[in-house]
Design a protein around this motif. Structure first.
Motif, PDB file in Angstrom:
ATOM      1  N   UNK A  93      35.329  11.990  12.802  1.00  0.00           N
ATOM      2  CA  UNK A  93      35.555  11.376  11.497  1.00  0.00           C
ATOM      3  C   UNK A  93      34.386  11.693  10.586  1.00  0.00           C
ATOM      4  N   UNK A  94      33.681  10.682  10.116  1.00  0.00           N
ATOM      5  CA  UNK A  94      32.513  10.869   9.253  1.00  0.00           C
ATOM      6  C   UNK A  94      31.204  10.737  10.023  1.00  0.00           C
ATOM      7  N   UNK A  95      31.316  10.611  11.331  1.00  0.00           N
ATOM      8  CA  UNK A  95      30.137  10.381  12.168  1.00  0.00           C
ATOM      9  C   UNK A  95      29.856  11.612  13.029  1.00  0.00           C
ATOM     10  N   UNK A  96      28.562  11.940  13.171  1.00  0.00           N
ATOM     11  CA  UNK A  96      28.159  13.034  14.053  1.00  0.00           C
ATOM     12  C   UNK A  96      27.858  12.458  15.434  1.00  0.00           C
ATOM     13  N   UNK A  97      28.470  13.048  16.456  1.00  0.00           N
ATOM     14  CA  UNK A  97      28.271  12.610  17.843  1.00  0.00           C
ATOM     15  C   UNK A  97      27.673  13.757  18.630  1.00  0.00           C
ATOM     16  N   UNK A  98      26.705  13.455  19.482  1.00  0.00           N
ATOM     17  CA  UNK A  98      26.105  14.469  20.347  1.00  0.00           C
ATOM     18  C   UNK A  98      26.289  14.020  21.791  1.00  0.00           C
ATOM     19  N   UNK A  99      27.225  14.657  22.490  1.00  0.00           N
ATOM     20  CA  UNK A  99      27.561  14.295  23.868  1.00  0.00           C
ATOM     21  C   UNK A  99      27.703  15.543  24.733  1.00  0.00           C
ATOM     22  N   UNK A 100      27.815  15.318  26.040  1.00  0.00           N
ATOM     23  CA  UNK A 100      27.919  16.415  27.002  1.00  0.00           C
ATOM     24  C   UNK A 100      29.385  16.774  27.274  1.00  0.00           C
ATOM     25  N   UNK A 101      29.654  18.061  27.365  1.00  0.00           N
ATOM     26  CA  UNK A 101      31.006  18.525  27.701  1.00  0.00           C
ATOM     27  C   UNK A 101      31.263  18.264  29.182  1.00  0.00           C
ATOM     28  N   UNK A 102      32.361  17.561  29.468  1.00  0.00           N
ATOM     29  CA  UNK A 102      32.722  17.282  30.869  1.00  0.00           C
ATOM     30  C   UNK A 102      34.009  18.001  31.283  1.00  0.00           C
ATOM     31  N   UNK A 103      34.759  18.501  30.306  1.00  0.00           N
ATOM     32  CA  UNK A 103      35.986  19.216  30.646  1.00  0.00           C
ATOM     33  C   UNK A 103      36.388  20.110  29.473  1.00  0.00           C
ATOM     34  N   UNK A 104      36.923  21.277  29.790  1.00  0.00           N
ATOM     35  CA  UNK A 104      37.411  22.217  28.772  1.00  0.00           C
ATOM     36  C   UNK A 104      38.868  22.537  29.070  1.00  0.00           C
ATOM     37  N   UNK A 105      39.721  22.364  28.085  1.00  0.00           N
ATOM     38  CA  UNK A 105      41.156  22.628  28.241  1.00  0.00           C
ATOM     39  C   UNK A 105      41.629  23.565  27.138  1.00  0.00           C
ATOM     40  N   UNK A 106      42.875  23.937  27.254  1.00  0.00           N
ATOM     41  CA  UNK A 106      43.508  24.752  26.220  1.00  0.00           C
ATOM     42  C   UNK A 106      44.565  23.921  25.520  1.00  0.00           C
ATOM     43  N   UNK A 107      44.447  23.785  24.213  1.00  0.00           N
ATOM     44  CA  UNK A 107      45.393  22.980  23.441  1.00  0.00           C
ATOM     45  C   UNK A 107      46.721  23.704  23.297  1.00  0.00           C
ATOM     46  N   UNK A 108      47.695  23.020  22.723  1.00  0.00           N
ATOM     47  CA  UNK A 108      49.033  23.586  22.558  1.00  0.00           C
ATOM     48  C   UNK A 108      49.023  24.819  21.669  1.00  0.00           C
ATOM     49  N   UNK A 109      48.080  24.891  20.755  1.00  0.00           N
ATOM     50  CA  UNK A 109      48.005  26.043  19.856  1.00  0.00           C
ATOM     51  C   UNK A 109      47.208  27.198  20.469  1.00  0.00           C
ATOM     52  N   UNK A 110      46.804  27.053  21.725  1.00  0.00           N
ATOM     53  CA  UNK A 110      46.074  28.117  22.399  1.00  0.00           C
ATOM     54  C   UNK A 110      44.572  28.083  22.211  1.00  0.00           C
ATOM     55  N   UNK A 111      44.093  27.142  21.393  1.00  0.00           N
ATOM     56  CA  UNK A 111      42.663  27.038  21.141  1.00  0.00           C
ATOM     57  C   UNK A 111      41.989  26.154  22.187  1.00  0.00           C
ATOM     58  N   UNK A 112      40.718  26.403  22.391  1.00  0.00           N
ATOM     59  CA  UNK A 112      39.968  25.581  23.336  1.00  0.00           C
ATOM     60  C   UNK A 112      39.769  24.180  22.761  1.00  0.00           C
ATOM     61  N   UNK A 113      39.777  23.201  23.630  1.00  0.00           N
ATOM     62  CA  UNK A 113      39.403  21.854  23.230  1.00  0.00           C
ATOM     63  C   UNK A 113      38.475  21.274  24.294  1.00  0.00           C
ATOM     64  N   UNK A 114      37.602  20.418  23.847  1.00  0.00           N
ATOM     65  CA  UNK A 114      36.542  19.921  24.713  1.00  0.00           C
ATOM     66  C   UNK A 114      36.626  18.409  24.868  1.00  0.00           C
ATOM     67  N   UNK A 115      36.443  17.973  26.090  1.00  0.00           N
ATOM     68  CA  UNK A 115      36.322  16.543  26.357  1.00  0.00           C
ATOM     69  C   UNK A 115      34.854  16.271  26.649  1.00  0.00           C
TER      70      UNK A 115
END
Length: 206
Positions: A93-115
């Protein structure tokens, strides 16, 4: 020789102070302008984004832990090269978050998404798209964020600008006074030598 060395040192110090002040001023102005033009994202300088840590979600004992009050730096990242375990800064949203990636998936549009997940948090964050990633966490300076926050206030800005300017003016005044004193001493010495020569010439003539 000693006086010349002192003058050289003062000149070098004055030059260094001037350069440092100019770099800091240009950097601050650049960050301020970016913040005004693009308030939706944190400003960056030469591809590096400085940010102040306001929460303890990444605190802990890990080698790359992040604590409240730290000033952290994120560098622009190739999202295709990010891996599980990397720490990233992203927009939530309007907030910057700095966290660790715990999982990487592929979204429906074929792009990477990060948890992601804060090391000190119990729950994972909702998955984010690669486009939301600001950068990859690079390093931190402990507690310098508190100083950065202070410098954004009127008193802090006055000190930030006023102290270097006053120091530069003071060094320049001292340098000029020393140079003037040395020139006066040199003039007096030359005048004394000239008087001595005149006296010697008058003695020879008589």
């Amino acid at each position: 020789m000693k006086n010349k060395t002192v003058r050289t040192v003062l000149s070098v110090l004055g030059g260094i102070l001037c350069v440092v002040f100019a770099v800091m001023l240009i950097g601050s102005i650049s960050i301020i302008i970016q913040g005004v033009l693009h308030p939706e994202t944190p400003p960056s300088l030469f591809g590096v984004t400085p940010m102040v840590v306001l929460s303890g979600s990444m605190s802990g004992t890990a080698d790359d832990h992040i604590e409240v009050g730290d000033l952290i730096f994120a560098t622009k990242a190739d999202t295709s090269a990010l891996q599980v375990g990397d720490i990233v800064s992203f927009m939530d949203g309007q907030v910057v978050v700095t966290h660790r990636i715990v999982r990487i998936d592929t979204a429906a549009d074929g792009q990477r998404q990060f948890t992601t997940k804060g090391d000190a948090n119990n729950a994972e964050d909702p998955p984010i798209a690669a486009s939301a990633v600001i950068g990859r966490y690079m390093t931190r300076i402990p507690k310098l964020g508190d100083l950065a926050m202070f410098l954004q206030k009127p008193l802090g800005m006055a000190i930030f600008i006023g102290v270097p300017v006053c120091a530069f003016i003071l060094i320049d005044i001292l340098r000029r006074k020393k140079q003037s004193r040395q020139e006066s001493e040199e003039t007096a010495r030359l005048k004394a030598e000239l008087e001595a020569l005149k006296a010697a010439k008058a003695a020879d003539a008589s």
